[in-house]
Design an enzyme around this catalytic site. Sequence first.
Site, PDB file in Angstrom:
ATOM      1  N   LYS A  59       6.585  52.785  16.792  1.00  0.00           N
ATOM      2  CA  LYS A  59       5.480  52.694  15.829  1.00  0.00           C
ATOM      3  C   LYS A  59       4.678  53.993  15.785  1.00  0.00           C
ATOM      4  O   LYS A  59       4.159  54.390  14.742  1.00  0.00           O
ATOM      5  CB  LYS A  59       4.566  51.514  16.159  1.00  0.00           C
ATOM      6  CG  LYS A  59       4.941  50.255  15.402  1.00  0.00           C
ATOM      7  CD  LYS A  59       6.089  49.475  15.983  1.00  0.00           C
ATOM      8  CE  LYS A  59       7.390  49.565  15.298  1.00  0.00           C
ATOM      9  NZ  LYS A  59       8.468  48.787  15.932  1.00  0.00           N
ATOM     10  N   GLY A 123      14.216  44.334  41.785  1.00  0.00           N
ATOM     11  CA  GLY A 123      14.155  43.049  42.472  1.00  0.00           C
ATOM     12  C   GLY A 123      15.492  42.338  42.352  1.00  0.00           C
ATOM     13  O   GLY A 123      16.070  42.286  41.266  1.00  0.00           O
ATOM     14  N   GLY A 193      20.206  47.039  11.031  1.00  0.00           N
ATOM     15  CA  GLY A 193      19.256  46.015  11.477  1.00  0.00           C
ATOM     16  C   GLY A 193      17.884  46.634  11.626  1.00  0.00           C
ATOM     17  O   GLY A 193      17.552  47.627  10.965  1.00  0.00           O
ATOM     18  N   GLU A 214      26.852  49.708   7.856  1.00  0.00           N
ATOM     19  CA  GLU A 214      26.582  48.321   8.263  1.00  0.00           C
ATOM     20  C   GLU A 214      27.835  47.473   8.057  1.00  0.00           C
ATOM     21  O   GLU A 214      28.446  47.497   6.992  1.00  0.00           O
ATOM     22  CB  GLU A 214      25.406  47.771   7.430  1.00  0.00           C
ATOM     23  CG  GLU A 214      25.217  46.269   7.453  1.00  0.00           C
ATOM     24  CD  GLU A 214      24.950  45.676   8.844  1.00  0.00           C
ATOM     25  OE1 GLU A 214      24.124  46.227   9.577  1.00  0.00           O
ATOM     26  OE2 GLU A 214      25.602  44.663   9.174  1.00  0.00           O
ATOM     27  N   SER A 280      22.839  51.200  16.667  1.00  0.00           N
ATOM     28  CA  SER A 280      21.858  50.095  16.790  1.00  0.00           C
ATOM     29  C   SER A 280      22.533  48.836  16.266  1.00  0.00           C
ATOM     30  O   SER A 280      22.292  48.410  15.140  1.00  0.00           O
ATOM     31  CB  SER A 280      20.599  50.434  16.009  1.00  0.00           C
ATOM     32  OG  SER A 280      20.920  50.892  14.705  1.00  0.00           O
ATOM     33  N   GLY A 282      22.600  45.829  17.941  1.00  0.00           N
ATOM     34  CA  GLY A 282      22.140  44.677  18.695  1.00  0.00           C
ATOM     35  C   GLY A 282      21.961  44.995  20.166  1.00  0.00           C
ATOM     36  O   GLY A 282      22.303  46.101  20.625  1.00  0.00           O
ATOM     37  N   ARG A 283      21.400  44.053  20.910  1.00  0.00           N
ATOM     38  CA  ARG A 283      21.097  44.275  22.329  1.00  0.00           C
ATOM     39  C   ARG A 283      21.679  43.146  23.172  1.00  0.00           C
ATOM     40  O   ARG A 283      21.889  42.042  22.667  1.00  0.00           O
ATOM     41  CB  ARG A 283      19.573  44.381  22.525  1.00  0.00           C
ATOM     42  CG  ARG A 283      18.998  45.579  21.766  1.00  0.00           C
ATOM     43  CD  ARG A 283      17.495  45.695  21.921  1.00  0.00           C
ATOM     44  NE  ARG A 283      17.066  45.889  23.284  1.00  0.00           N
ATOM     45  CZ  ARG A 283      17.033  47.066  23.917  1.00  0.00           C
ATOM     46  NH1 ARG A 283      17.396  48.173  23.289  1.00  0.00           N
ATOM     47  NH2 ARG A 283      16.604  47.140  25.164  1.00  0.00           N
ATOM     48  N   HIS A 455     -12.294  40.635  -1.913  1.00  0.00           N
ATOM     49  CA  HIS A 455     -11.831  41.472  -3.016  1.00  0.00           C
ATOM     50  C   HIS A 455     -12.433  42.870  -2.897  1.00  0.00           C
ATOM     51  O   HIS A 455     -13.619  42.980  -2.650  1.00  0.00           O
ATOM     52  CB  HIS A 455     -12.245  40.872  -4.361  1.00  0.00           C
ATOM     53  CG  HIS A 455     -11.875  41.759  -5.518  1.00  0.00           C
ATOM     54  ND1 HIS A 455     -10.578  41.866  -5.982  1.00  0.00           N
ATOM     55  CD2 HIS A 455     -12.620  42.611  -6.267  1.00  0.00           C
ATOM     56  CE1 HIS A 455     -10.538  42.730  -6.986  1.00  0.00           C
ATOM     57  NE2 HIS A 455     -11.770  43.198  -7.176  1.00  0.00           N
TER      58      HIS A 455
END
Length: 476
Positions: A59, A123, A193, A214, A280, A282-283, A455
């Site tokens: 962003k 972990g 995507g 795509e 890109s 998908g994950r 408005h």
Amino acid sequence: MANKQFDVIVIGGGPGGYVAAIRAAQLGFNVACIDEWKNGKGGPALGGTCTNIGCIPSKALLQSSEHFEHAGKHFADHGIKVEGLGLDIDKMLGRKDAVVKQNNDGITYLFKKNKITFFHGRGAFAKASGAGYELKVTGAAEETIEGKHIIVATGSNPRALPGADFDEESILSNDGALRIPSVPKKLGLIGSGVIGLEMGSVWRRLGSEVTVLEALPTFLGAVDEQIAKEAHKAFVKQGLKIELGVKVGEVKSGKKGVTVAWTNAKGEAQTLEVDKLIVSIGRVPNTIGLNPEAVGLKLDERGAILVDDECRTSLPNVWAIGDVVRGPMLAHKAEEEGVAVAERIAGQHGHVNFNTIPWVIYTSPEIAWVGQTEQQLKAEGRAYKAGTFPFLANGRARALGDTTGMVKFLADATTDEILGVHIVGPMASELISEAVVAMEFKASAEDIARICHAHPSLSEATKEAALAVDKRTLNF
Ligand code: FAD
Ligand code: NAI
């Protein structure tokens, strides 16, 4: 015997994990969180994918690149002359990194404020123990700790194309895509995507010639068709080359760039030569190094941790949330699950409404939606009414100089209950919240139509689209 005991241990400090830890601490539990993410100096960087190489940095770059595009292409419309416009990509990337750090530091502060014990390291399950589970921490922190409840929030990783591993130099995942050191002349993207469109927009605005390949024959298949069509039109007009229905073949990476062999929708063989390639597609859920086998934690066929509707895993008092489980891979979905699980551990009735999780694609125009699409309602055979209102007829959008797109309402034909709201246009990401609230309260389109909206504001388009459901728009 573990030397430190906790009521709740969260594995993973992304939006799912860190929010779960905070909520559990608020509820009075003694909480630890283990996260292995390292910043450039090897220190901790809380916030996971979202903060470090996802939501936040993307962003930041979308904002910077949009300013650049406005200065170069749109300021003149406002009577503002810009001479000598240039790009300092180092500074732009540096600003993005600073925004990320502010968010990392914010979470560290929140952990201190809520007295959450943080372990910087990986972990892994060691064994079930008397009180719960023993976890081994390795990395900057090296110890065995014990928790009565474990919340797994280990996130996801980018999926690579077979035979084309990410090197983050030429073949880039979201990680490399967010730190390309100079604007590539030609940029290829596999997958149109969410990441493909956001990253494609950033680098196109900064000057790259962008081609997106795509596999599916439809553009943004999960989005309402009318909205997806409008968005597609806008992106193509901006200069994104989007090829649908393609089959990607061999990908070769060399000193001069990347060559992609592909077949177009007509079955014709093609070659794409680019300086950088972003993949890109998908994950995949991430359980690397978690050692689920040690305790018999079950995964599904996709490698996601198997959970029920309430994020309970196959083991008592082990919970899993966010990208590592089923459902949309969204930060706010992970957060909601984190809060709900902490509350369930406390014996409360945590709740996540999957029908009202909003989606946003932060392109320009932005795309945002909640609830069902028109094609879904048709497939279900549900009787519905639709109402749309274009930003072209909205005073605030005209003043902004951004009139692309529309707001669309879908409501039950009999009860008028809102079933879905779909927006393509300026600030769709903010406008969608009203629709989410309305749907949570089971509002009708009439309810929104009767509410006073300021408005001039873009939100008047939402009110007008609700009026359009009953064919009584006032300004169109
Ligand atoms: P993550 O954020 O992936 O966090 C998992 C954490 O666990 C990481 O820090 C990882 O290092 C750590 N970890 C993993 N295994 C272990 C272990 N064994 N021990 C210790 N630590 C471990 N979503 C949105 O809602 N809005 C957006 O605008 C948005 N933009 C995105 C842009 C991009 C480029 C990408 C890639 C994603 C974006 N997403 C967005 C998706 C969002 O980032 C994820 O849905 C979200 O981060 C999932 O949160 P999580 O807590 O499940 O996992
Ligand atoms: P995605 O699932 O959004 O899109 C992947 C696209 O790649 C699809 O259109 C798919 O058909 C296509 N594809 C798959 N295999 C292909 C192949 N071999 N050749 C060509 N195309 C192929 O996945 P993406 O963009 O990687 O993002 C992952 C997830 O991250 C998103 O689904 C979303 O959950 C999250 N995200 C959210 C954002 C937001 O909320 N604004 C921003 C970025 C990511």
